[in-house]
Design a protein around this motif. Structure first.
Motif, mmCIF file in Angstrom:
data_model
loop_
_atom_site.group_PDB
_atom_site.id
_atom_site.type_symbol
_atom_site.label_atom_id
_atom_site.label_comp_id
_atom_site.label_asym_id
_atom_site.label_seq_id
_atom_site.Cartn_x
_atom_site.Cartn_y
_atom_site.Cartn_z
ATOM 1 N N ASN A 195 -17.372 -4.180 -13.063
ATOM 2 C CA ASN A 195 -17.433 -4.757 -11.725
ATOM 3 C C ASN A 195 -16.305 -4.176 -10.899
ATOM 4 N N PHE A 196 -16.621 -3.759 -9.685
ATOM 5 C CA PHE A 196 -15.636 -3.200 -8.773
ATOM 6 C C PHE A 196 -15.526 -4.091 -7.535
ATOM 7 N N ARG A 197 -14.317 -4.302 -7.079
ATOM 8 C CA ARG A 197 -14.104 -5.054 -5.845
ATOM 9 C C ARG A 197 -14.156 -4.085 -4.666
ATOM 10 N N PRO A 198 -15.116 -4.264 -3.739
ATOM 11 C CA PRO A 198 -15.180 -3.355 -2.589
ATOM 12 C C PRO A 198 -13.888 -3.307 -1.777
ATOM 13 N N ASP A 199 -13.136 -4.425 -1.733
ATOM 14 C CA ASP A 199 -11.895 -4.417 -0.957
ATOM 15 C C ASP A 199 -10.793 -3.593 -1.625
ATOM 16 N N ARG A 200 -11.034 -3.108 -2.853
ATOM 17 C CA ARG A 200 -10.072 -2.230 -3.527
ATOM 18 C C ARG A 200 -10.535 -0.781 -3.545
ATOM 19 N N ILE A 201 -11.657 -0.511 -2.888
ATOM 20 C CA ILE A 201 -12.156 0.861 -2.789
ATOM 21 C C ILE A 201 -11.487 1.544 -1.604
ATOM 22 N N ASP A 202 -10.739 2.619 -1.873
ATOM 23 C CA ASP A 202 -10.076 3.356 -0.790
ATOM 24 C C ASP A 202 -11.023 4.341 -0.127
ATOM 25 N N THR A 203 -11.819 5.073 -0.917
ATOM 26 C CA THR A 203 -12.828 5.969 -0.371
ATOM 27 C C THR A 203 -14.086 5.862 -1.221
ATOM 28 N N CYS A 204 -15.207 6.113 -0.587
ATOM 29 C CA CYS A 204 -16.505 5.990 -1.255
ATOM 30 C C CYS A 204 -17.436 7.018 -0.638
#
Length: 234
Positions: A195-204
């Motif tokens: 599971n990944f938290r979108p608010d911790r994604i710097d670039t996508c």
């Protein structure tokens, strides 16, 4: 426009009319060919909708009959309104716009007393969008599109301690936990579900590759993994 939406709009256009509505007018309104209108009306007639008329003459609902409005209870309607408000407040822009559009279609065929009840509900999800929230909504839209398109994504991600890593993932679903979103995915680095938290994604960004619905790492397998003890974040 989806066929189901066209059929709904044809019925709505005929509701309450005293004169025949020309097929050409329907075609222009719906942005489709005359042939499509003829086929849709014929299918509605075969399914029992009391439409009278024919090509070149126009269509009306049979005299003395009408299609009853959608029969929601007051509580069911309130649940739809509140759900739409939450989607507008917390989802991406595309889903928020779709929720509002769906609600307008429902309200268009409600009897007045239920329409008034919908307007009176006192459960709110206030919407305010500064630039940070606009950017986050756009990210949710991109993640949603990648899920629908089976697009492999490359992420620059930070874990709970702020440690950065580069991940290549196969995104499977988004979940909202009453304050935070998580992205369920197969992580190629960990070779497992994460599971990944979108608010911790710097670039996508899409990698340009698509992934197959592989049995051992598809959504059903992810949901089984979640149900047997949960998953790590990232």
């Amino acid at each position: 426009m989806r066929r189901a939406d066209r059929l709904f709009l044809i019925i709505h256009a005929l509701r309450g009319r005293r004169t025949a509505l020309q097929a050409r007018s329907l075609a222009q309104t719906l942005g489709v060919s005359l042939r499509t209108v003829y086929r849709d009306v014929a299918d509605l007639q075969l399914s029992g909708v009391p439409i009278e008329g024919e090509a070149g003459v126009g269509y009306v609902l049979r005299k003395g009959s009408d299609i009853p409005p959608l029969m929601f209870t007051a509580n069911e309607l309130e649940a739809l309104v509140v759900g739409s408000r939450f989607v507008r407040a917390f989802a991406g822009t595309q889903l928020a716009d779709s929720a509002q559009s769906a609600l307008l279609k429902i309200e268009a065929v409600l009897p007045p007393e239920l329409r008034e009840r919908a307007a009176r509900t006192r459960i709110f999800a206030p919407v305010w969008r500064d630039q940070e929230r606009e950017d986050f909504a756009a990210l949710i839209d991109r993640l949603h599109a990648a899920i629908l398109g089976n697009q492999v994504l490359r992420l620059e991600y930070r874990d709970e301690g702020g440690n950065p890593s580069t991940r290549e993932i196969e995104p499977l679903c988004l979940s909202f936990w009453g304050g935070k979103w998580t992205l369920g995915a197969w992580c190629r680095l960990r070779r497992d579900f994460r599971n990944f938290r979108p608010d911790r994604i710097d670039t996508c960004a899409p990698s340009g590759e698509t992934f197959a619905d592989a049995g051992e790492r598809n959504l059903a397998a992810y949901l089984r993994a979640v149900g047997t003890g949960g998953l790590d974040l990232g």
